[in-house]
Structure formats: C-alpha cells, structure tokens
Design an enzyme around this catalytic site. Structure first.
Site, PDB file in Angstrom:
ATOM      1  N   ASP A  13      -0.809  -5.575  -4.171  1.00 47.72           N
ATOM      2  CA  ASP A  13      -0.122  -4.480  -3.468  1.00 47.72           C
ATOM      3  C   ASP A  13       1.263  -4.871  -2.968  1.00 47.72           C
ATOM      4  OD1 ASP A  13      -2.436  -3.021  -3.888  1.00 47.72           O
ATOM      5  OD2 ASP A  13      -3.283  -3.580  -1.942  1.00 47.72           O
ATOM      6  N   LYS A  16       4.396  -3.935  -7.142  1.00 50.97           N
ATOM      7  CA  LYS A  16       4.668  -4.196  -8.570  1.00 50.97           C
ATOM      8  C   LYS A  16       5.015  -2.905  -9.318  1.00 50.97           C
ATOM      9  CE  LYS A  16       0.585  -6.047  -8.701  1.00 50.97           C
ATOM     10  NZ  LYS A  16       0.248  -6.174  -7.274  1.00 50.97           N
ATOM     11  N   GLY A  40      -3.959  -0.523  -8.239  1.00 53.03           N
ATOM     12  CA  GLY A  40      -3.360   0.760  -7.870  1.00 53.03           C
ATOM     13  C   GLY A  40      -1.877   0.521  -7.719  1.00 53.03           C
ATOM     14  N   HIS A  41      -1.098   0.921  -8.706  1.00 51.67           N
ATOM     15  CA  HIS A  41       0.345   0.662  -8.695  1.00 51.67           C
ATOM     16  C   HIS A  41       1.090   1.966  -8.389  1.00 51.67           C
ATOM     17  CE1 HIS A  41      -0.082  -3.202 -11.328  1.00 51.67           C
ATOM     18  NE2 HIS A  41      -0.826  -3.208 -10.234  1.00 51.67           N
ATOM     19  N   GLN A 222      -2.906  -7.165  -9.316  1.00 48.35           N
ATOM     20  CA  GLN A 222      -3.355  -8.023  -8.209  1.00 48.35           C
ATOM     21  C   GLN A 222      -2.252  -9.040  -7.849  1.00 48.35           C
ATOM     22  OE1 GLN A 222      -5.816  -7.635 -10.962  1.00 48.35           O
ATOM     23  NE2 GLN A 222      -6.262  -5.808  -9.830  1.00 48.35           N
TER      24      GLN A 222
HETATM   25  P1  GDP Z   1       1.286  -2.642  -6.282  1.00 48.64           P
HETATM   26  O1  GDP Z   1      -0.191  -2.633  -6.414  1.00 48.64           O
HETATM   27  O2  GDP Z   1       1.836  -4.033  -6.240  1.00 48.64           O
HETATM   28  O3  GDP Z   1       1.984  -1.792  -7.300  1.00 48.64           O
HETATM   29  O4  GDP Z   1       1.606  -2.026  -4.848  1.00 48.64           O
HETATM   30  P2  GDP Z   1       0.941  -0.697  -4.213  1.00 48.64           P
HETATM   31  O5  GDP Z   1       1.498   0.473  -4.906  1.00 48.64           O
HETATM   32  O6  GDP Z   1      -0.533  -0.823  -4.147  1.00 48.64           O
HETATM   33  O7  GDP Z   1       1.431  -0.806  -2.721  1.00 48.64           O
HETATM   34  C1  GDP Z   1       2.784  -0.862  -2.389  1.00 48.64           C
HETATM   35  C2  GDP Z   1       3.086   0.319  -1.457  1.00 48.64           C
HETATM   36  O8  GDP Z   1       4.343   0.126  -0.858  1.00 48.64           O
HETATM   37  C3  GDP Z   1       3.185   1.649  -2.174  1.00 48.64           C
HETATM   38  O9  GDP Z   1       2.775   2.664  -1.301  1.00 48.64           O
HETATM   39  C4  GDP Z   1       4.675   1.765  -2.489  1.00 48.64           C
HETATM   40  O10 GDP Z   1       5.091   3.107  -2.616  1.00 48.64           O
HETATM   41  C5  GDP Z   1       5.258   1.148  -1.273  1.00 48.64           C
HETATM   42  N1  GDP Z   1       6.529   0.409  -1.441  1.00 48.64           N
HETATM   43  C6  GDP Z   1       6.938  -0.362  -2.472  1.00 48.64           C
HETATM   44  N2  GDP Z   1       8.114  -0.959  -2.201  1.00 48.64           N
HETATM   45  C7  GDP Z   1       8.467  -0.533  -0.971  1.00 48.64           C
HETATM   46  C8  GDP Z   1       9.578  -0.811  -0.106  1.00 48.64           C
HETATM   47  O11 GDP Z   1      10.469  -1.598  -0.401  1.00 48.64           O
HETATM   48  N3  GDP Z   1       9.579  -0.192   1.112  1.00 48.64           N
HETATM   49  C9  GDP Z   1       8.602   0.672   1.506  1.00 48.64           C
HETATM   50  N4  GDP Z   1       8.701   1.226   2.718  1.00 48.64           N
HETATM   51  N5  GDP Z   1       7.542   0.943   0.719  1.00 48.64           N
HETATM   52  C10 GDP Z   1       7.476   0.340  -0.486  1.00 48.64           C
HETATM   53  P1  IMO Z   2      -3.014  -4.240  -7.314  1.00 44.78           P
HETATM   54  O1  IMO Z   2      -2.766  -4.428  -8.786  1.00 44.78           O
HETATM   55  C1  IMO Z   2      -5.114  -5.536  -3.734  1.00 44.78           C
HETATM   56  C2  IMO Z   2      -9.190  -7.035  -4.249  1.00 44.78           C
HETATM   57  C3  IMO Z   2     -10.331  -6.218  -3.706  1.00 44.78           C
HETATM   58  C4  IMO Z   2     -11.341  -7.305  -3.405  1.00 44.78           C
HETATM   59  C5  IMO Z   2     -11.132  -8.291  -4.551  1.00 44.78           C
HETATM   60  C6  IMO Z   2     -12.085  -8.091  -5.721  1.00 44.78           C
HETATM   61  O2  IMO Z   2      -2.908  -2.831  -6.863  1.00 44.78           O
HETATM   62  O3  IMO Z   2      -2.181  -5.189  -6.514  1.00 44.78           O
HETATM   63  P2  IMO Z   2     -12.561  -6.269  -7.580  1.00 44.78           P
HETATM   64  O4  IMO Z   2     -12.425  -4.779  -7.590  1.00 44.78           O
HETATM   65  O5  IMO Z   2     -11.684  -6.954  -8.563  1.00 44.78           O
HETATM   66  O6  IMO Z   2     -13.990  -6.694  -7.666  1.00 44.78           O
HETATM   67  O7  IMO Z   2     -12.063  -6.731  -6.109  1.00 44.78           O
HETATM   68  O8  IMO Z   2      -9.803  -8.071  -4.994  1.00 44.78           O
HETATM   69  N1  IMO Z   2      -8.298  -6.299  -5.181  1.00 44.78           N
HETATM   70  C7  IMO Z   2      -7.059  -5.920  -4.876  1.00 44.78           C
HETATM   71  N2  IMO Z   2      -6.382  -6.011  -3.712  1.00 44.78           N
HETATM   72  N3  IMO Z   2      -4.512  -5.027  -4.835  1.00 44.78           N
HETATM   73  C8  IMO Z   2      -5.178  -4.969  -6.004  1.00 44.78           C
HETATM   74  O9  IMO Z   2      -4.562  -4.605  -7.156  1.00 44.78           O
HETATM   75  C9  IMO Z   2      -6.522  -5.389  -6.056  1.00 44.78           C
HETATM   76  N4  IMO Z   2      -7.464  -5.442  -7.020  1.00 44.78           N
HETATM   77  C10 IMO Z   2      -8.542  -6.018  -6.473  1.00 44.78           C
HETATM   78  O10 IMO Z   2      -9.949  -5.509  -2.543  1.00 44.78           O
HETATM   79  O11 IMO Z   2     -10.999  -7.960  -2.211  1.00 44.78           O
HETATM   80 MG    MG Z   3      -1.862  -1.815  -5.424  1.00 44.88          MG
END
Ligand code: GDP
Ligand code: IMO
Ligand code: MG
Length: 420
Positions: A13, A16, A40-41, A222
């Site tokens: 998270d 990415k 979840g991207h 991840q």
């Molecule tokens: P990912 O799994 O690495 O793609 O990240 P996620 O989407 O799960 O979580 C990142 C969260 O931060 C999302 O809600 C994005 O919209 C948000 N986000 C990403 N970059 C920034 C930033 O520079 N500032 C803020 N405020 N939010 C951001």
């Molecule tokens: P992105 O790509 C954050 C965490 C879960 C749990 C552990 C194992 O959005 O960064 P699983 O479903 O693989 O059995 O879960 O890994 N986890 C993540 N945490 N971002 C993710 O993906 C994750 N994918 C799995 O919360 O602790």
């Molecule tokens: Mg994510």
C-alpha cells in the site's frame, strides 16, 4: 532494452498503483509479476478513483500493452468483476491486456481453504485478505494447481471437479461444509470472459518486446516486508514480492533488469498481523491514519500506522538492488511539528541496524527527531518550491540509505507527482 521494476519497500500500500499509472506514458508495456486479488492498487485521474486488484495499473492508457504474468494467481470471478467495472468496452480491453497461460487459477474452494486455515491459527492469525492466495500457491508448489491455459482444455470442467473434490475433502476435516454454488457461477462466467482475452506464453512476448526496444515496466504487488522469503514470515503473503520475483514471475533474465524503483511512504503502515517496530498506538498514529485515509483498498480494514523505519528500508533496498527511491504521501506529514525517523533498533540490549530474524523480539526503535513543516504541499509541482524542512527530511533519508529520492508524491492524483 532493459526492463525496469517498480516495487514496494514496506508492507504494501505504498502507492504503487498511482505511480505506475503516472509513469505509464514513458513505457510501452506494463506487466504484473506476482500475487493476485489480495492486492489493491489505487489510482486517480479526472477526479475519479479506481482500484485494481489483478489488472496492471497501465490499463487506463489506451496505447499500452498490459500483461498478467506467470507469477500471478488469478481468480476469474474477481477478474470478471474488475474488467466489467473498468468502464471500457470488453472488446477494447482485449486489445490492451494479455494473460499468461502459466499463471495459476484460484478456485472457489481455495478461498474457503484460506478461511479454514486462518481459523485454526488462533493467536497466530496472519490477517489474510482471504482471497485464496496461500492455498493457490500451495497447490502450485505441490504440483496440484490448475493454470489459466487449462481453461482451454475441452475437459476443463471434469478436471476442475477433481480438484474441487480434493479441496472439499480437506475442508470437511476442518468442519467446513461450504455451499460454493453461487460463487462458482460467477467464477465460471469469469472463465468464459477470460477466453475472450489473449492467453499466451508471455515470456516469449516480453523477451521479444525487450529485444525490439520496447520499454517494459514490471509492477510489483505488496511490499518487501511481505515477501515469502525475506519478509516477517509467517506474517507474509505467499509470493516473491522482491525484484527477483520479476524474473521468476515474468520469465525474464536478471541481466535484463534495468532500474529498480523502490517506493515507500514518508511514514509506515501495515495491515494484518506481524511485527511493526515503529507502530504508534497514540494520537499521532490515529492522526496519520485519519489524514492519510489509511484504510485497506481490498478489505477496508484500518491500517496500522507509525514512523518511517530506516533499518527496514535499508534492508529492502539491499534485497532489491534499488536504484531510485520514490517517496509517497509526503503531503500527509504537513502539520506535524516534529517528525521522528527510526535509524536503528535496540535489540537484546544493543543498538543494531539489521532487521532481526525473531518476530517476537522486543525491539525498541532508536529515533532521530527532525523539524516538520506547516505548509500544504499538495498543489506544488516544482521540487524547489517544497518547504525547506521537507527537503531536509528527504536529504536525511538519502544520506541514511545512499539512494537518491527521484520522485516525491504529494497527492493521490496522477498529476500530484514531483519528478526531480
Ligand atoms: P498500492 O497498493 O501500493 O497501490 O497502494 P494503495 O492504493 O493500496 O494505497 C495507497 C493510497 O494512498 C491510495 O488511497 C492512494 O490513492 C493514496 N495515495 C497515493 N499516493 C499518495 C500521495 O502522495 N498522497 C496522498 N495523500 N495519497 C496518496
Ligand atoms: P498491495 O499490492 C497490504 C497482507 C495481508 C496479510 C498478509 C497475507 O495493495 O500493496 P494474503 O491475502 O496474501 O494471505 O495476506 O499480507 N497483504 C497486503 N497488505 N497491501 C497488499 O497489497 C497486501 N496483500 C496482502 O493484510 O497481512
Ligand atoms: Mg494496496
């Protein structure tokens, strides 16, 4: 032409999805290399937020080829829902997306097995997203898996039933007698939808693209601390989230890897169980969660929050061979008068800089304290216009890691990105 790899350096998270979308105009091909619907991207443009689980984050750029690599585990039901929610005709998407025949299928029963195994773990629960990831990779490693290419076999339904029966037998021993008929229906609709896409040996495709000078970006899911080998095992996911995973997950040689972009939040978050040395249980942690909207993109769970952990970051940089750092969510730190950064750990009475093997070890972070900044930076597009104290924070991290921070993200939108 070299293949660049972008991956998370913390517990996922990091942002990415946003960065891959922002960098996509500079690439021809965007390829996911591991895991599946647990990811979840999020990405944002034109005031609209999109969340992708399986589909690479270059999908919204019409002229780019997106690849689901061999290292993934794919749930056709999730795939179908995601494709139908993208807001583009399926016909158009079939031109933008290619799927590896070697990627593995997550069966409906894999999801139930995930719940059954997690249920038995008691206090050692991983906090899995329960999308079937662990059981699907277990079947892959034990040579019991089904692959995407298998759906083209005329006997696929019979083969599927054999796998399902084996899973149901295990589930009975866990006192689970699930009715999967409703999920199965959507799953088979997903299988039918998959057949409309190009299902190929993408290792040939990617190597040919690279040889002909096309630019490829490999998108990780991840983060390094969730890697099955080098993360905080067993509180990890089941795939190689590190740069080496791009080679095994796409069928490319290490000699083809170019830049490794390591992305990290300006602070830290984690969702699920496991060690988190700099976790904050006080009002500051709550403020980071609130300001950063730190709730999971896949499960909606609140993310645990804490300060930046440099021993963890240096470890991840070493494992991945990071060449450039991207710092995300810098805007969230505006308004904190003091910013703490963990530079070492106190472990077994000594100050150490390495990440210990023992997850249960009492680790105390050793902090450096830096001055914060008040200014809202979310509208800034020029690096020089950033507050001096933020630039000092960036310089401090560069000094501690030895890697340049070449991108600073100041908001969720693709345009809220400062390139240095
Ligand atoms: P990912 O799994 O690495 O793609 O990240 P996620 O989407 O799960 O979580 C990142 C969260 O931060 C999302 O809600 C994005 O919209 C948000 N986000 C990403 N970059 C920034 C930033 O520079 N500032 C803020 N405020 N939010 C951001
Ligand atoms: P992105 O790509 C954050 C965490 C879960 C749990 C552990 C194992 O959005 O960064 P699983 O479903 O693989 O059995 O879960 O890994 N986890 C993540 N945490 N971002 C993710 O993906 C994750 N994918 C799995 O919360 O602790
Ligand atoms: Mg994510």
């Amino acid at each position: 032409m070299k293949i660049d790899v972008l991956l998370g350096l913390q517990w996922g998270d990091e942002g990415k999805g946003k960065v891959v979308d922002a960098l996509s105009p500079g690439y021809d091909v965007i390829a996911r290399f591991q895991c599946g619907p647990n990811a979840g991207h999020s990405l944002e443009f034109n005031n609209k937020k999109h969340i992708l689980h399986l589909i690479p984050s270059g999908i919204f750029h019409p002229d780019k080829l997106n690849v689901i690599g061999s290292g993934l585990v794919l749930d056709p039901a999730v795939f179908r829902e995601e494709i139908l929610n993208l807001g583009h005709p399926v016909e158009e998407l079939t031109r933008r997306l290619v799927i590896s025949a070697r990627a593995h299928l997550i069966l409906p029963t894999h999801r139930i097995l995930d719940a059954a195994f997690e249920n038995r773990k008691g206090s050692l629960k991983i906090g899995s997203t329960l999308k079937g990831i662990g059981p699907a990779y277990t079947d892959k490693a034990s040579r019991n898996g089904l692959r995407i290419g298998d759906i083209l076999n005329p006997s696929f339904r019979e083969i599927y039933e054999i796998h399902k029966s084996a899973h149901l037998e295990i589930l009975r021993s866990y006192d689970f007698n699930p009715d999967i008929s409703a999920y199965e229906e959507g799953w088979f609709e997903g299988v039918d939808l998959l057949k409309r896409f190009r299902i190929e040996n993408v290792e040939y495709l990617l190597n040919e693209q690279a040889a002909s000078g096309r630019k490829i970006l490999a998108e990780g899911a991840q983060g390094t601390m969730l890697d099955v080998d080098f993360g905080s095992y067993p509180f990890v996911t089941s795939s190689s989230t590190i740069s080496a995973g791009a080679c095994t997950g796409l069928g490319i040689s290490p000699r083809l890897v170019g830049d490794v972009f390591g992305i990290f939040k300006a602070y830290c978050t984690r969702v699920g169980s496991g060690p988190f040395p700099t976790e904050l249980f006080d009002d500051t942690g709550e403020l980071l969660r609130k300001k950063g909207c730190e709730f999971g993109a896949t499960t909606g769970r609140p993310r645990r929050c804490g300060w930046l952990d440099l021993p963890g970051l240096r470890y991840a940089i070493m494992i991945n061979g990071v060449t450039q750092l991207f710092m995300m969510k810098s805007d969230i730190l505006s308004g904190f008068s003091k910013i703490m950064v963990c530079t070492a750990y106190k472990y077994l009475g000594k100050e150490v800089k390495e990440v210990p093997f023992d997850n249960n070890a009492a680790i105390e972070p050793v902090y450096a304290e830096l001055d914060g900044w008040e200014e809202d930076i979310s509208k800034i597009s020029d690096y020089d216009a950033l507050p001096e104290n933020l630039k000092r924070y960036i310089g401090f991290i560069e000094g501690q890691t030895g890697v340049p921070i070449t991108l600073v993200s100041v908001g969720p939108d693709r345009n809220s990105t400062i390139f240095r």
